[in-house]
Design an enzyme around this catalytic site. Structure first.
Site, mmCIF file in Angstrom:
data_model
loop_
_atom_site.group_PDB
_atom_site.id
_atom_site.type_symbol
_atom_site.label_atom_id
_atom_site.label_comp_id
_atom_site.label_asym_id
_atom_site.label_seq_id
_atom_site.Cartn_x
_atom_site.Cartn_y
_atom_site.Cartn_z
ATOM 1 N N SER A 274 1.275 -1.473 0.141
ATOM 2 C CA SER A 274 -0.147 0.267 -0.409
ATOM 3 C C SER A 274 0.833 1.100 0.140
ATOM 4 O O SER A 274 1.955 1.726 -1.177
ATOM 5 C CB SER A 274 -0.960 0.080 1.259
ATOM 6 O OG SER A 274 -1.793 0.802 0.708
ATOM 7 N N ASP A 510 -8.921 -4.094 -5.843
ATOM 8 C CA ASP A 510 -8.868 -4.608 -4.963
ATOM 9 C C ASP A 510 -9.629 -4.239 -3.562
ATOM 10 O O ASP A 510 -9.564 -4.559 -2.843
ATOM 11 C CB ASP A 510 -7.467 -4.359 -4.845
ATOM 12 C CG ASP A 510 -6.681 -3.157 -3.773
ATOM 13 O OD1 ASP A 510 -7.647 -2.057 -3.863
ATOM 14 O OD2 ASP A 510 -5.611 -3.371 -3.897
ATOM 15 N N HIS A 565 -7.038 -5.534 -0.566
ATOM 16 C CA HIS A 565 -6.477 -5.141 -0.572
ATOM 17 C C HIS A 565 -5.589 -5.626 0.404
ATOM 18 O O HIS A 565 -3.788 -4.874 1.052
ATOM 19 C CB HIS A 565 -6.866 -3.782 -0.189
ATOM 20 C CG HIS A 565 -5.816 -2.232 -0.339
ATOM 21 N ND1 HIS A 565 -4.587 -1.961 -1.379
ATOM 22 C CD2 HIS A 565 -5.315 -2.104 0.510
ATOM 23 C CE1 HIS A 565 -3.895 -1.143 -1.335
ATOM 24 N NE2 HIS A 565 -4.112 -0.995 0.458
#
Length: 611
Positions: A274, A510, A565
């Site tokens: 991320s 995602d 995610h």
């Protein structure tokens, strides 16, 4: 991740709300329409069902006690001491019960995990590995605090059960210590939080809720330990340049990589998640450019960079977070749940907190209308049955509806975040597009934006973009005004033609980051000399989101086939690919694999003459 971390106690209600509205959900590419929401076993809802007792019931009890105390002055005086005394007396048993109640199927209990399979194949540790966590992943501990937190020295204000205790006993004190100074965006006077070093700083967020633990376990299976594996946590609240000015983060990361290279005589593999992807991209420019830099440093010291769920072109929930302190999680709550959320942490409180963190601004969408479209040029990621995807914000007031493009939405954010925050982001970040950034004067503001910078001159270096597809991600919002003239997310907005539900517009992604942000850089721009003149090898590798049900998996977060995610960190196939890269096993190293609508997104940009 950022938004959900503040609302874990409400997600059980969101899960029920999603199930009730399942028939309204659009079917996205790579999403299995034959599965029900119960079959998909949405990770947020399942997590909420496990965490509801300690993030929902206890806050409600605290609110009720507070209401009672206002009518009893004696109780009002005695209540804080009584709560602290009770917390101290029940802490050991309560926290152990809490861990047992929330415990997911631990990585060490998984006999089918990729690490054991790789070990059976004879794969062994080769390249040293460094982890770069994402936003809210690294624990933050208290080194200096105000009077309300004097008893919490070196307690974790973010992460572990100590965070829960402080948040439940004194929510104002907790928020005060999490916020940064609203002028300097560094430490407030009298408050100092610092990231926890080592694996314990990011393996689990709270008891039973893992983040990096599965990856650590799988690498340990093939021989990794603290001599060739390390985690470079950081204060994820800070502006990315401030990581260096305050903590010397990039200096320390450079030294750690050089030491690992020297001790092992092998290049390093970096794995980010991320926001960690944006942080590491900034580091790649910093290490070769800042103060003269070392031009060949990347090619000499780094073997590969594995980005997991990297928001290369930003994430749209950063807009709603800064604009109104709201997001899909709050929009999907029913009225009762929303009341309790607002009672504990109001949207005004959340917005003020987010506006003290310049890291959130680094996640704002990049590329402007050129990438995301406007009223003249259709959004390239617009689905066939969808309209007006270019509109990041649909604003309704009186009898008028305005459709704001991404550039207009960012201007609305600038108009609402305050002068200090605006000046900071203008001086630190850039969100534009440069069709050919080669031979341009270096501008550190562009180092968070891959559309305005080039990759390092490192032909022996590889980048792997690992990400999930087939799970709805936020792409826009429906806003209205409140009695005070502020913009508020319209949780009742519903428009099936625009894929808007509960005021949130979705597209393929995602679950957090949309497809264009995940894949465009990797599968298009970095395949050209303009943004990759050094011929770095870049591969996009997609994983279909197909979470296992609880019946078929002992994990409540989707098991080894999820591509959410966050939960993708336990995805079997992706983990096997990272093991193949780290152990230098060519037959286990992935090649390009794209089966989503990314090809159509690129084709639409080309057809429109934009690339």
């Amino acid at each position: 991740t950022l938004n959900g971390s503040f609302l874990l106690f409400s997600v059980c209600f969101m899960g029920k709300k999603r199930q009730a509205a399942a028939s309204l959900e659009p079917v996205l590419p790579n999403e299995k329409s034959t599965q029900t929401d119960e079959d998909n076993h949405d990770s947020s809802a399942c997590c909420g069902c496990r965490l509801v007792l300690w993030f929902f019931v206890l806050p409600i009890a605290a609110v009720l006690l507070g209401m009672l105390a206002t009518h009893n002055p004696v109780l009002l005086v005695k209540l804080p001491a009584a709560v602290n005394k009770a917390a101290d007396s029940i802490a050991p048993d309560f926290m152990e019960s809490l861990k047992n109640m929330t415990q997911d199927y631990l990585p060490s209990q998984d006999e089918k995990r990729p690490g054991l399979l790789a070990k059976a194949k004879g794969m062994r540790a080769h390249h040293p590995v460094v982890f770069i966590p994402g936003i809210v992943s690294t624990h933050l501990e208290l080194w200096q605090g105000r009077e309300c937190a004097q008893r919490n020295f070196r307690d974790r204000i973010w992460g572990t059960a100590s965070m829960i205790r402080l948040a439940l006993t004194d929510i104002r004190c907790w928020l005060e210590h999490l916020a940064l100074n609203h002028t300097t965006f560094l430490d407030p006077e009298g408050i100092k939080l610092r990231p926890v070093a080592g694996f314990t700083g990011a393996d689990y967020l709270v008891p039973g809720f893992w983040v990096w633990a599965p990856m650590i376990q799988n690498l340990a299976d093939v021989g990794y330990d603290s001599s060739n594996l390390f985690l470079a946590g950081y204060d994820w609240r800070l502006a990315i340049p401030h990581l260096e000015t305050r903590d010397r983060y990039f200096t320390q990361l450079k030294a750690q990589i050089e030491l690992a290279y020297s001790l092992n005589n092998r290049k390093i593999v970096a794995v980010s998640h991320s926001l960690g992807t944006t942080v590491f991209l900034y580091f790649l420019k910093w290490v070769e450019r800042k103060n003269g830099g070392t031009p060949n440093w990347v090619d000499k010291h780094l073997h590969a960079f594995c980005s997991v769920g990297g928001p290369f072109l930003g994430s749209f929930n950063s807009i709603s977070s800064l604009l109104s302190g709201e997001m899909r999680d709050t929009a999907e709550l029913d009225r009762v749940s929303s009341f309790f959320v607002e009672s504990v942490i109001s949207r005004t409180d959340r917005a003020a907190l987010f506006r003290s963190w310049l890291s959130v601004a680094s996640l704002l969408p990049k590329g402007g209308n050129f990438i995301w479209g406007n009223a003249t040029h259709k959004a390239p990621d617009q689905l066939e049955d969808q309209k007006n995807l270019f509109s990041v914000i649909t604003r309704t007031s009186a009898n008028r509806t305005d459709y704001l493009s991404v550039e207009e939405a960012l201007q609305l954010v600038r108009d609402n975040v305050g002068d200090e925050y605006l000046q900071a982001i203008n001086s630190l970040y850039s969100y534009g597009y440069d069709p050919d950034p080669r031979n341009k004067p270096e501008d550190p503001r562009t180092w968070i934006n891959p559309l305005e910078m080039t990759l390092p001159d490192a032909p022996n270096f590889s980048i792997y973009c690992f990400y999930g597809v087939g799970k709805r991600a936020e792409r826009g919002y429906a806003y209205t005004g409140d009695a005070n003239g502020s913009v508020v997310l319209d949780g009742l907005a519903l428009n099936t033609s625009e894929h808007i539900k509960f005021g949130v517009k979705v597209t393929n992604g995602d679950g957090t980051v949309p497809m264009a942000s995940l894949g465009l850089m990797c599968d298009h721009f970095w395949q050209r000399d303009n943004h990759n003149p050094g011929k770095v090898k870049v591969r996009a590798v997609e994983y279909e989101h197909a979470p296992a049900t609880l019946i078929h998996s002992l994990s409540m977060r989707g098991g080894g086939t999820t591509a959410d995610h966050v939960d993708i960190m336990q995805n079997y196939e992706m983990t096997a690919h990272i093991l193949g890269i780290a152990t230098h096993t060519p037959e286990e190293t992935p090649e390009r694999r794209v089966f989503s609508n990314l090809k159509e997104i690129i084709a639409n940009l080309k057809a429109d003459g934009r690339i």
